[in-house]
Scaffold this motif. Structure first.
Motif, PDB file in Angstrom:
ATOM      1  N   UNK A  21       0.828  -1.209   0.000  1.00  0.00           N
ATOM      2  CA  UNK A  21       0.000   0.000   0.000  1.00  0.00           C
ATOM      3  C   UNK A  21       0.860   1.256   0.000  1.00  0.00           C
ATOM      4  N   UNK A  22       1.985   1.218   0.718  1.00  0.00           N
ATOM      5  CA  UNK A  22       2.882   2.376   0.760  1.00  0.00           C
ATOM      6  C   UNK A  22       3.491   2.629  -0.614  1.00  0.00           C
ATOM      7  N   UNK A  23       3.920   1.566  -1.268  1.00  0.00           N
ATOM      8  CA  UNK A  23       4.480   1.710  -2.610  1.00  0.00           C
ATOM      9  C   UNK A  23       3.444   2.299  -3.564  1.00  0.00           C
ATOM     10  N   UNK A  24       2.234   1.798  -3.483  1.00  0.00           N
ATOM     11  CA  UNK A  24       1.174   2.273  -4.388  1.00  0.00           C
ATOM     12  C   UNK A  24       0.818   3.723  -4.098  1.00  0.00           C
ATOM     13  N   UNK A  71       2.972  10.142  -9.719  1.00  0.00           N
ATOM     14  CA  UNK A  71       2.340  10.219 -11.042  1.00  0.00           C
ATOM     15  C   UNK A  71       1.460  11.459 -11.139  1.00  0.00           C
ATOM     16  N   UNK A  72       0.725  11.748 -10.078  1.00  0.00           N
ATOM     17  CA  UNK A  72      -0.125  12.933 -10.082  1.00  0.00           C
ATOM     18  C   UNK A  72       0.729  14.203 -10.272  1.00  0.00           C
ATOM     19  N   UNK A 110       6.485   5.635 -19.422  1.00  0.00           N
ATOM     20  CA  UNK A 110       7.273   5.318 -18.239  1.00  0.00           C
ATOM     21  C   UNK A 110       6.375   4.991 -17.053  1.00  0.00           C
ATOM     22  N   UNK A 111       5.255   5.671 -16.945  1.00  0.00           N
ATOM     23  CA  UNK A 111       4.314   5.372 -15.868  1.00  0.00           C
ATOM     24  C   UNK A 111       3.819   3.935 -16.001  1.00  0.00           C
ATOM     25  N   UNK A 132       2.222  -5.523 -12.941  1.00  0.00           N
ATOM     26  CA  UNK A 132       1.154  -6.204 -13.670  1.00  0.00           C
ATOM     27  C   UNK A 132      -0.058  -6.432 -12.762  1.00  0.00           C
ATOM     28  N   UNK A 133      -1.217  -6.136 -13.292  1.00  0.00           N
ATOM     29  CA  UNK A 133      -2.455  -6.340 -12.539  1.00  0.00           C
ATOM     30  C   UNK A 133      -2.863  -5.132 -11.715  1.00  0.00           C
ATOM     31  N   UNK A 134      -1.994  -4.127 -11.631  1.00  0.00           N
ATOM     32  CA  UNK A 134      -2.326  -2.921 -10.890  1.00  0.00           C
ATOM     33  C   UNK A 134      -2.627  -1.802 -11.879  1.00  0.00           C
ATOM     34  N   UNK A 135      -3.131  -0.701 -11.374  1.00  0.00           N
ATOM     35  CA  UNK A 135      -3.422   0.460 -12.217  1.00  0.00           C
ATOM     36  C   UNK A 135      -3.281   1.723 -11.385  1.00  0.00           C
ATOM     37  N   UNK A 136      -3.207   2.845 -12.077  1.00  0.00           N
ATOM     38  CA  UNK A 136      -3.121   4.143 -11.413  1.00  0.00           C
ATOM     39  C   UNK A 136      -4.437   4.865 -11.592  1.00  0.00           C
ATOM     40  N   UNK A 137      -5.137   5.073 -10.507  1.00  0.00           N
ATOM     41  CA  UNK A 137      -6.400   5.817 -10.548  1.00  0.00           C
ATOM     42  C   UNK A 137      -6.398   6.838  -9.410  1.00  0.00           C
ATOM     43  N   UNK A 138      -6.723   8.070  -9.745  1.00  0.00           N
ATOM     44  CA  UNK A 138      -6.832   9.110  -8.716  1.00  0.00           C
ATOM     45  C   UNK A 138      -7.805  10.170  -9.168  1.00  0.00           C
TER      46      UNK A 138
END
Length: 240
Positions: A193-196, A203-204, A227-228, A234-240
């Protein structure tokens, strides 16, 4: 300490002081400064000043002009993409590593810096200083001193442009929310969770910096997003 080590230590100190002076507007972008002038201003001889300028030239902050001195240039769009990409590749895994070894003393130190950020939530000097110390604390807790030093230099260089993204393009409340999520995960010793949370924060911020790096930035934005995608497991995503 050997003479070479002494010069290197002094040059790092001068490089940090020059970065701070640029950040605070005491050294102006576009202006040419001679080594002698900088030496007098920062109380150093020509050798550590010259070494400091070479370090800053490598980071893209100054342009060395032979027999004249150094011109303050700052980062162009390409430099911003390079620096943001390195941070998003290196800092989230370091944050995950830190979660495995942090102590209650580290928790107290993180909360103290966050309290300063809340108190000075105006995007000013004190806010950014606390932000910097918080990231440094996490990086050093990871146990990799070279990574901490390298990423710290990247962050300090980006900060010259980053302070324009808060609050001009991003509310301080959003930045505070990101840092709170990072701290909460670290205090729970939840490395994933900390890494994410760190990745989302970087990224933001990177999105804002790259988007406002130049008038014609479509190619830079596309490269940054590549690069992002590489940085996301794999299997994760960036959502904010």
């Amino acid at each position: 300490m050997s003479q070479d080590e002494s010069v290197d230590s002094k040059s790092e100190q001068i490089a940090a002081e020059i970065r701070d002076a640029i950040r605070q507007g005491r050294l102006e972008r576009g202006v040419l400064y001679s080594s002698r002038e900088l030496g007098e201003r920062f109380g150093a001889s020509r050798t550590p000043v010259r070494e400091a300028l070479l370090k800053l030239a490598d980071l893209g902050l100054v342009k060395i002009e032979r027999n004249r001195g150094a011109r303050i240039v700052g980062q162009d769009g390409r430099g911003i993409v390079d620096l943001c990409s390195l941070r998003v590749l290196l800092e989230p895994p370091a944050c995950r590593s830190a979660a495995a070894v942090m102590t209650s003393r580290d928790d107290e130190a993180m909360l103290a810096e966050y309290a300063i950020m809340e108190k000075t939530a105006d995007g000013g000097v004190d806010y950014f200083a606390a932000d910097e110390r918080l990231h440094d604390l996490i990086l050093h807790a990871s146990g990799n001193r070279r990574l901490a030093k390298f990423v710290g230099e990247l962050r300090q260089t980006l900060a010259l442009d980053g302070r324009h993204s808060v609050p001009k393009y991003q509310t301080v409340e959003t930045a505070l929310h990101d840092h709170k999520a990072i701290i909460d995960a670290l205090r729970k010793r939840d490395g994933v969770a900390a890494e994410r949370a760190m990745r989302i924060h970087l990224v933001r911020s990177g999105d804002l910096l790259v988007a406002h790096s130049s008038d014609d930035n479509r190619g830079l934005v596309a490269e940054w997003r590549r690069w992002v995608s590489v940085s996301v497991p794999d299997g994760d995503s960036i959502e904010y």
